[in-house]
Structure formats: structure tokens, C-alpha cells
Enzyme design. Structure first.
Site, PDB file in Angstrom:
ATOM      1  N   LYS B 171      21.986  14.028  35.979  1.00 22.50           N
ATOM      2  CA  LYS B 171      21.279  14.819  34.969  1.00 22.50           C
ATOM      3  C   LYS B 171      19.900  15.194  35.498  1.00 22.50           C
ATOM      4  O   LYS B 171      19.026  14.334  35.623  1.00 22.50           O
ATOM      5  CB  LYS B 171      21.125  14.065  33.647  1.00 22.50           C
ATOM      6  CG  LYS B 171      20.594  15.006  32.543  1.00 22.50           C
ATOM      7  CD  LYS B 171      20.036  14.294  31.336  1.00 22.50           C
ATOM      8  CE  LYS B 171      18.546  14.015  31.452  1.00 22.50           C
ATOM      9  NZ  LYS B 171      17.730  15.236  31.629  1.00 22.50           N
ATOM     10  N   GLU B 247      12.788   3.992  39.634  1.00 24.70           N
ATOM     11  CA  GLU B 247      11.620   4.362  40.413  1.00 24.70           C
ATOM     12  C   GLU B 247      10.670   4.999  39.416  1.00 24.70           C
ATOM     13  O   GLU B 247      10.928   6.101  38.932  1.00 24.70           O
ATOM     14  CB  GLU B 247      12.043   5.302  41.552  1.00 24.70           C
ATOM     15  CG  GLU B 247      11.140   5.231  42.738  1.00 24.70           C
ATOM     16  CD  GLU B 247      10.003   6.212  42.616  1.00 24.70           C
ATOM     17  OE1 GLU B 247      10.182   7.376  42.975  1.00 24.70           O
ATOM     18  OE2 GLU B 247       8.917   5.811  42.118  1.00 24.70           O
ATOM     19  N   CYS B 281       4.563  10.300  41.836  1.00 20.17           N
ATOM     20  CA  CYS B 281       4.550   8.924  41.360  1.00 20.17           C
ATOM     21  C   CYS B 281       3.631   8.020  42.181  1.00 20.17           C
ATOM     22  O   CYS B 281       3.023   7.095  41.656  1.00 20.17           O
ATOM     23  CB  CYS B 281       5.969   8.360  41.360  1.00 20.17           C
ATOM     24  SG  CYS B 281       6.827   8.628  42.917  1.00 20.17           S
ATOM     25  N   GLU B 378      -1.609   6.224  34.276  1.00 19.49           N
ATOM     26  CA  GLU B 378      -1.152   7.272  35.174  1.00 19.49           C
ATOM     27  C   GLU B 378      -1.409   8.629  34.539  1.00 19.49           C
ATOM     28  O   GLU B 378      -0.894   8.928  33.471  1.00 19.49           O
ATOM     29  CB  GLU B 378       0.341   7.105  35.449  1.00 19.49           C
ATOM     30  CG  GLU B 378       0.877   8.009  36.542  1.00 19.49           C
ATOM     31  CD  GLU B 378       2.360   7.783  36.819  1.00 19.49           C
ATOM     32  OE1 GLU B 378       3.107   7.566  35.840  1.00 19.49           O
ATOM     33  OE2 GLU B 378       2.770   7.838  37.997  1.00 19.49           O
TER      34      GLU B 378
END
Lengths: 489, 478
Positions: B171, B247, B281, B378
Site C-alpha cells: 500500500k 522504520e 526520517c 520530529e
């Protein structure tokens, strides 16, 4: 399409991506074993040429060279490119191989497909060769680097010219070494052609060098060269000894050897006899018997012995011998007159020592080194044909009673290259596989060699392994790097 | 459309959703919207393709490698189209998208090489037994990927799954479905048997959730936010204990030591946090600078940020495109606001650029302290936070003081400093005198809440394999 009318493009030495005459200007003929006629004159390398080639390979190996600066993954791309060029030229190369070696055209095509698969296999390893970081005692950071061993000399035989080249170049290039290859004097043609393809693929100059010539001159110069770091040899046990001795005497270069064999194939009482006959026939007659791992001692259980011999003879009698370029031919000529005579003399020994000649036993035809597919039965362990490597189309059928006896007799040889067993029984298969002294053991098959699994000999069949992950070791040196740390972490 | 069993099909519901160009805010095209019913179809296709005796299972391992290399060839052939699609859908500069496609091809070739080199072992077990292990593909894997590197992450997921012989239901993110669907077409062209790769565009709470809860999916691999990672892990626990690899996010520290060449360090740190519009990331999003060079570093970082070319991603000189969508855009601006409110010094940027598209000016905060929101959370945007430090030990401690642990970096010439830092920091990847240097050969993944499992490198294969031990009784010890 099979076609013997070929333009021979390359006949000179290949050094630094160029085809050059030998320093002496000498040449030697390569013959077509099907008609004993010369195909072409080939440049003959000697010590001076080896010196040039080694210098080229050494320069290509130097840190900072184009080859050394490539990413490991880029080496993989080059190897895959070479494989695709070989694939592109399959027809030409197959015809060249059949002309020079005498094996049927279909066999040459198959060999080339195997060579391509071998290159693809090794291309995948290039950027996956890992050292380790190591929890060493002390305030240290320790790691291993696996570095290419350096300039490698490779001496290959005439029985599978292009396939042996792939087996040698694959791991050498994957690990980042540089190469000086000497193909057999009987079959130099496909090696020179593939050398040209390596230049087309984009290998930097000096990485691959091919010197055509003889063992006692060019071969000896390679095995005793002070600037070659490793020599890899496939051929007879007799020459293997010479190479090991030369390495010892010169610079202790690393040595790997893949030598002869007298491999046992054991047909058990529960075997399907028709299947077993097929397996055993292929095992000894493939490639005109010119196969280091040929199943050349066929041990058959006494319960199925008579039936087996009868059917094996039919199989051998039906084996089609003839022009290797013709359709449907299974067996061409032996590679040269020397081997041809050796096989015939061993057949004589078989007759003289009391084995029963069931079929064949003589030359086939009048021209070319063709020998009739030959079957001996009632062979006993002490006969020459049961002990010495024949390397020809000669099947020796031997009777046995129990598995333990078969294992003992199978192991009663200084060789140890391969072994096979045909049985349905799980215990029989596992006991045999674990007890026999051989580098490859085949169960209900034979000669099933694939790039993924290692191949090589126990005892005097050689040391070191080709193919599979283990083959990379032969071309690597392990360097331990230990760095002092200010404190333990 | 959805890609199931090597065919493009409508969703069962017939619903579609728009994918938007973030540089203009306008719709590019309507995409079929997958939901549970479509996931069920895809999983059924993947299951059939995984059955022993299927064309996929009967292939030699080396033949899988040939297919992966072929897929790499096709991606290289269509690199321009793919890069253009990527820039249209994601907003990253075309020059960056070109690099992403290159990474795709190299990653495929890396894994192509592994296919026939996955070895089990024969083992000297106690007793009169013959023991060996087989490493078998784990089965039908669900893969859910984000929008920041759509094509590259699709390949990061597909390659090891296919190398090990698994079958896949993938997906893509709802913001960026286009390149995944294009790659699906190439998968078919390469000759991969039907049902091996299935692509279901759609939303997380519907299609994504259906994948993570599916009883026939034996493993799920997810890249995205830590928040969603928790949901996936919980779903796996609740359904069939499917294996999970994650992850997730990061707040990665980059330490600039006092012996660094300041100009080099400034450029390195700039790229570390601003690359991909800050949407990476492992961004070096906490820049720790030694007090001795702090002022010079800040001054030069601001100059560099002000020179960063923001604009139309199809222009060759553009370095920074728009953020991915209005949600992220607003989130980043909110963080910037908190930075100002909590006392960080706004050196440059700090607001939207232009009127159209989700563009944000490259922003630099100095005098950032550890407790500020911009130093802890973040941001995923073009915002550099520069913090001051004094000693290496202090830097290490502060670097580790986070629930994240994806990456870390250090710029220094000193051997001991480099090695002590590399071994002390709690991060899955440590860079010395470089940053964001990711290659297919070496593993990548997170410590702590940055994730579970590794991608790339040999160890990544483990995520897609299960170990079977076979023990055969022998009549006597051999």
C-alpha cells in the site's frame, strides 16, 4: 546453428586489453580432433610474456588504479555485462568450442549456458563480501577486512574450456583480483574470444590477461612467478604436484587445485534399474568420459547386477558417436592423440587383466580421435581400469554385496572428488553421503553441479573449492585491524 | 487503478480519491481507493502465488535474481518518466527524483544477487541425528510505505521480499500512489508471475488497517510515523501475531566537533537537515556545535540557508520543492511558531514562501536548548536547530537523551573522538564526516522507538525469512 566454417578472429596473446604476438614470435597449432587437421596457428607464450602479463596485472591491481577505485557493485555490473555478451555470441562461441574440443555442438551450447549462470552468480557476490567487527579482549576495536589476494595465475584444462574459464574468472573478478590465465594448448580459441568480450564489456586494462601456450613453459613460469600471489589449477594430479612444488620453491603463493578422480557410483538393490542405468551411463560417458568427476567405478549390487550390465551395454551400444556438428550426436572425438592412445592402452589393460569386454573396446572410424563407447563388467578393485583415471568413454562395472563394503571400497583410493548413490532408502542415502570421502556426493542424480554449491576434492583430488560461497575464500586475504580505544566500550 | 494478479482493476467499491500536486495544490488525477474488500482480493492472489507448486515457487532462486535484474533494467529504461511522475506527485526537485530512481535500480541489483545465496546450515547436533536448517520465505507480506521517497521505498520493500521468495501486498501512501503503480506495471513486464506483487492504493485507516489485521498476512513491514507504527504493532498482536518490522521517525543528532573544518561542516549539516524538504526520517535535525566554533557556524549556516533555492521542482537549479500536503505544511509552521514562543532565536526563514503550493522558507533556529519542542519532536520540514555543547561526553549524553535512535553523525578529524562517538551513541546508523550516506550494502534501521528490524544489507533478508530446523534420525553416529 551448428557450423564448422568459422572465421577464427583471435589467435594472439591478450595483455593489457590488446592482442599481441609473443615476445619470441613463436606460434603453435591448435587442431580439430574430429579430423586431426590444424585450425589455426596460435601465439605461443613463454616466460617473457608471462612477465609482461604479470606486470600488467600488477599495475591494474595497484591501489588507485581504475579497477581498485570501482565500487564493488560496479564489478558486479561488469561481470553481468560480460555474461550478456557471451550470451549474445553463444552460437559463434559454441561452434568455436566444438571445433577446438570436439564435443557435440549441443554440449557446447549447454556449457556456455552454465558459464553464463556462473558469471551471474558471482556478479551477485561482489558487494556482499563481508569482514567482521570482533569483540576482542582489551580496550580495542577489532575488525577484519577481506581483501583481494592480488594477481592470480589461473591454468585451466581442455575438457570444458569456456566453463572452466568462467569458474576461474568468476571468483577472481568478484573479489577484485587481477588475472593471468593460461588456457590449455589443445583448446585456446574460446578463451581468446572471451578475452575480447571482456574488453568490450569494459574491464579496465590489465585486469584480465590471457596467455596461450604450453604447461612446461608458460604454465611453469606462472606457477613460479615471484609476483603472482596465488595460482589456481585444474588438471591432472601429476601436474598439480608440480605446481604445488613450484609454489613452495618460489614465493609460497597460495595454491588451489582441482585434479583427477576415480569417483564411485553405487547402485543399490532397491534402485529402479532402468533409471540407474541412465544415471550411470551419463555419469561416465558425458563429455566423452573427459570429466574429472566422472562416475568411473560403477558399483552394482549383486541382486541387480546381471540386469544392470545387460541394460548398460544396450545404452552404450546405442550411444551415437560421430561428427560433433551433426544433429543427434552424443559423443565426438577425444581431444588429442595423446589421450586417445592413453585410453586405448587402458582398454588393453582391461582386456589383459581379465575384465570382460561387453562392447566397444576399439577406435571408432578411421579419421579423428574417436573411441567406441566401451563397457567392462566383472571388474575387480585391483585392475588398472578400476584404479587409474581413464578419462575416456569406458564404463567399469563392479559387483558388491553390502553398503558397508561399498563404502569401504569406494573410499579405497587416493582420489576423493565425487561419489554417487542410487537408492530409495533414507538411511542408506544419509549414511553413504556422510561416510564417503568425496567433495561432492550425488543421491539419485550425478554431475548435478550448480554455481550455488561448492565443488572440489578430498585427498589427492585437490584442495580448495570452486563455486558456492566457499570459493571466494580462495581469492581473499583476511586482514585484522586493531585500533586502541581510550576506554572499553 | 489497483494492481492485483498482474492486472489493473477498479476498487470493489468503485470509489476513488484524488492525488494532488503539492507545488500547485491542484489535483493530478483520481486513483482507485482500496479498502478491506480489495485487500482481501489481493491477499488471496498473493496466497495463491505463494502456494507450493505455483510458478513463483517453482522458479530457481537464481531465476528470481534474473527477474529482479530485469526489473532494474526496466526502471532504468523508464527513469525519466518515473522521475517526472515522482516530482509531480511528491514535489521533490526533479534532480532529486532522478537520484531516487538510480537508487531503485541499484537496490534491485543488490538484492538480485542475494536470491541464490540464502543459506541454511547443516549442524553438529547432539545424538544420532542429522540436523539442518532451511531458510524459507515468511510468506505473504504486507508492506505499507510513506510519501517521502515513494519509488525508492517501494523498491526497498519489494526487493528483499521478492529476493527471499515472498509474495506482496503493497500500500503506497495516499499522497503519492503514482510511481508505485507504474512500478507495478514494470513488474508485470519483467515477467514476475501474477499474484506475486499486488499494489493497493488507499488510506491508512482503511486499506492499511485491513492489511495489518489480515489473518493470512504473515508479516507486515511499515515505514512511517512512530504513532502509526504503534497501531500496526498492536494490530499484529491482536490478529495473528504477524511478524512486524518498523522504520519510524527520528530526531537524529549531528555533532560538529571543534576540530571540524567549519565551511565543510556547515554544508554537511545543511544537507543533513534540509534534504528532501526536511522530509527524511534520519534528518540531522539536532545540530550540536562545539562552543568554540558556534558563532561562526551559525553565521555561515544562516547564509547557506538563505541561499537555498526554493521553487518549481521541475527547474534544474531548484534545491527545495514544496512540503507534501497541507497537513504537513501546517504542522511544520506550528513547530516554527513553538520555537519562537519557547525562546529559540529565529535566524532566518520561519514562514511560508509564496502564495501557491506548500512551500516553506528554509528556517534556522539558534540558541536551541534540549527541552524545547523543536529539539524534542520530529518536525519533518526545512527547519535547522543549532544547539551548543562543550565536551564529547556531554554531547553523547544529550544525543542519546531521546526516545528515538535512527541515526547520528559526527564531524571530526580525531580518531578517538570518532570511534568513541560511533560506539557510544544509540543509533542504528552513525555517520562520520558524512551524512545520509545510505547504500544497499549496509543495514539501515532504528534503535529504540525509531523502529524494529533493518533494511538493506544482508541482515535485511532475515525479516523475510523463517527458519525451519529439520532433524533426521540416523541409524548410528557419523
Amino acid at each position: 546453428m551448428a557450423n564448422r566454417n568459422l572465421l577464427i578472429k583471435y589467435t594472439k596473446l591478450f595483455i593489457n586489453n590488446q592482442f599481441v604476438d609473443s615476445a619470441s614470435g613463436k606460434t603453435f597449432p591448435t587442431l580439430n580432433p574430429a579430423n586431426e587437421k590444424k585450425i589455426a596457428d596460435i601465439a605461443e607464450a613463454d616466460k617473457t610474456d608471462v612477465d609482461h602479463a604479470v606486470a600488467a596485472a600488477r599495475a591494474a591491481f595497484k591501489i588507485g588504479s581504475e579497477w581498485r577505485k570501482l565500487d564493488a557493485s560496479a564489478r558486479g555490473k561488469l561481470i553481468n555485462k560480460l555474461a550478456s555478451l557471451i550470451e549474445r555470441d553463444t552460437e559463434y562461441i559454441a561452434n568455436l568450442e566444438t571445433l577446438d574440443n570436439g564435443k557435440p555442438y549441443g554440449d557446447s551450447v549447454f556449457d556456455i549456458a552454465c558459464a553464463i549462470d556462473t558469471f551471474h552468480y558471482y556478479a551477485g557476490w561482489c558487494d556482499k563480501i563481508h569482514g567482521s567487527t570482533v569483540p576482542a579482549d582489551g580496550e580495542l576495536f577489532s575488525m577484519t577486512l577481506r581483501e583481494p589476494v592480488g594477481v592470480v595465475g589461473q591454468i585451466i584444462p581442455w575438457n570444458y574450456p569456456i566453463l572452466m574459464l568462467a569458474w576461474k574468472w568468476g571468483p577472481a573478478l568478484a573479489t577484485g583480483c587481477t588475472i593471468v590465465l593460461k588456457p590449455a594448448e589443445q583448446t585456446p580459441l574460446t578463451a581468446l574470444y572471451v578475452a575480447a568480450l571482456s574488453k568490450e564489456a569494459g574491464f579496465p586494462t590489465g585486469v584480465i590477461n590471457v596467455l596461450t601456450g604450453y604447461g612446461p613453459t608458460a604454465g611453469a613460469a606462472i606457477s613460479s612467478h615471484p609476483d603472482i600471489n596465488k595460482v589456481a589449477f585444474t588438471g591432472s594430479t601429476e601436474v598439480g604436484r608440480l605446481i604445488l612444488a613450484a609454489a613452495a620453491k618460489s614465493n609460497l603463493k597460495r595454491v588451489s587445485l582441482e585434479l583427477g578422480g576415480k569417483s564411485p557410483l553405487v547402485i543399490c538393490s532397491d534402485a529402479d534399474v532402468d533409471e540407474a542405468v541412465q544415471i550411470a551411463h551419463g555419469a561416465v560417458f558425458n563429455n566423452h568420459g573427459q570429466n574429472c568427476c566422472a562416475g568411473s567405478r560403477t558399483f552394482v549390487h549383486e541382486d541387480v547386477y546381471e540386469e544392470f550390465v545387460k541394460k548398460a551395454v544396450v545404452e552404450a551400444t546405442n550411444r551415437k558417436v560421430g561428427d560433433p556438428f551433426a544433429d543427434g550426436i552424443q559423443q565426438g572425438p577425444q581431444v588429442d592423440d595423446k589421450l586417445f592412445n592413453k585410453v586405448l592402452s587402458l582398454i588393453e589393460a582391461g582386456k589383459v587383466e581379465g575384465a570382460k569386454l561387453e562392447c566397444g573396446g576399439d577406435r571408432w572410424g578411421k579419421e579423428g580421435y574417436f573411441i567406441q563407447p566401451t563397457v567392462f563388467s566383472n571388474v575387480t578393485d585391483n585392475m588398472r581400469i578400476a584404479k587409474e583415471e581413464i578419462f575416456g568413454p569406458v564404463q567399469s562395472i563392479i559387483k558388491f554385496k553390502t553398503l558397508e563394503e561399498a563404502i569401504e571400497r569406494a573410499n579405497d583410493t587416493s582420489y576423493g572428488l565425487a561419489a554417487g548413490i542410487v537408492t530409495k532408502d533414507i538411511n542408506t542415502a544419509l549414511i553413504f553421503a556422510q561416510s564417503v570421502h568425496a567433495g561432492s556426493v550425488w543421491v539419485n542424480c550425478y554431475d548435478a553441479v550448480t554455481p550455488q554449491a561448492p565443488f572440489g576434492g578430498y585427498k589427492q583430488s585437490g584442495f580448495g573449492r570452486e563455486l558456492g560461497e566457499d570459493s571466494l575464500k580462495e581469492y581473499l586475504e583476511v586482514k585484522t585491524v586493531t585500533i586502541k580505544m581510550p576506554y572499553k566500550i | 487503478m489497483l494492481f492485483i494478479n498482474n492486472e489493473f482493476v477498479d476498487s470493489v467499491s468503485g470509489k476513488t480519491f484524488p492525488t494532488v500536486n503539492p507545488a500547485t495544490g491542484k489535483k493530478i488525477v483520481d486513483i482507485a481507493e482500496g479498502d478491506k474488500a480489495d485487500v482481501d482480493k489481493a491477499v488471496a492472489a498473493a496466497k495463491a502465488a505463494f502456494k507450493i507448486g505455483s510458478p513463483w515457487r517453482k522458479l530457481d532462486a537464481s531465476a528470481r535474481g534474473v527477474l529482479l535484474n530485469k526489473l532494474a533494467d526496466l526502471l532504468e529504461r523508464d527513469a525519466k518518466t518515473l522521475a517526472t511522475l515522482e516530482t509531480l506527485d511528491n514535489g521533490k526537485p526533479l534532480t532529486a527524483a532522478n537520484i531516487d530512481i538510480l537508487i531503485c535500480a541499484n537496490t534491485l541489483r543488490y538484492y538480485a544477487g542475494w536470491c541464490d545465496k540464502i543459506h541454511g546450515q547443516t549442524i553438529p547436533a547432539d545424538g544420532t541425528v542429522f540436523s539442518f536448517t532451511r531458510l524459507e520465505p515468511v510468506g505473504i507480506v504486507g508492506q505499507i510505505i510513506p510519501w517521502n521517497f515513494p519509488a525508492a521505498l517501494a523498491i526497498w520493500k519489494l526487493a528483499p521480499a521478492l529476493a527471499t521468495g515472498c509474495t506482496v501486498v503493497l500500500k503506497p501512501a495516499e499522497q503519492t500512489p503514482l510511481t508505485a503503480l507504474y512500478i507495478a506495471a514494470l513488474v508485470k513486464e519483467a515477467g514476475v508471475p501474477e499474484g506475486v506483487v499486488n499494489v493497493i492504493p488507499g488510506y491508512g485507516p482503511t486499506a492499511g488497517a485491513a492489511i495489518t489485521a489480515h489473518p493470512d498476512v504473515t508479516k507486515v513491514a511499515f515505514t512511517g510515523s512512530t504513532e502509526v507504527g504503534r497501531i500496526i504493532m498492536a494490530d499484529a498482536a491482536k490478529s495473528n501475531l504477524k511478524k512486524v518490522s518498523l522504520e519510524l521517525g527520528g530526531k537524529s543528532p549531528l555533532i560538529i566537533f571543534k576540530d571540524a573544518d567549519v565551511d565543510q561542516a556547515v554544508e554537511l549539516a545543511h544537507q543533513a537537515v534540509f534534504i528532501n524538504q526536511g522530509q527524511i526520517c534520519c534528518a540531522g535535525s539536532r545540530t550540536f556545535v562545539h562552543e568554540d566554533i558556534y558563532d561562526e557556524f551559525v553565521k555561515k549556516s544562516v547564509e547557506r540557508a538563505q541561499k537555498r533555492k526554493v521553487g518549481d521542482p521541475f527547474t534544474e537549479t531548484t534545491e527545495q520543492g514544496p512540503q507534501i500536503d497541507d497537513e504537513m505544511f501546517n504542522k511544520v509552521l506550528k513547530f516554527i511558531k513553538s520555537g519562537k514562543a519557547e525562546g529559540a532565536k529565529l535566524e532566518c526563514g520561519g514562514e511560508r514562501l509564496g502564495d501557491i503550493g506548500y512551500f516553506i522558507k528554509p528556517t534556522v533556529f539558534s540558541n536551541v536548548t534540549d527541552n524545547m519542542t523543536v529539539a524534542k519532536e520530529e518536525i519533518f520540514g526545512p527547519v535547522q536547530c543549532v544547539l551548543k555543547f562543550k565536551t564529547l561526553e556531554e554531547a553523547i549524553e544529550r544525543a542519546n537523551k531521546t526516545s528515538y535512535g535512527l541515526a547520528a553523525g559526527i564531524v571530526t578529524k580525531d580518531l578517538n573522538t570518532a570511534l568513541v562517538f560511533a560506539q557510544s551513541v544509540q543509533a542504528g546508523t552513525v555517520w562520520v564526516n558524512c551524512y545520509n550516506t545510505i547504500t544497499p550494502q549496509a543495514p539501515f534501521g532504528g534503535y529504540k522507538e525509531s523502529g524494529i528490524g533493518r533494511e538493506m544489507g544482508e541482515v535485511s533478508l532475515q525479516e523475510y525469512l523463517q527458519i525451519k530446523t529439520v532433524t533426521v534420525q540416523l541409524p548410528y553416529k557419523l
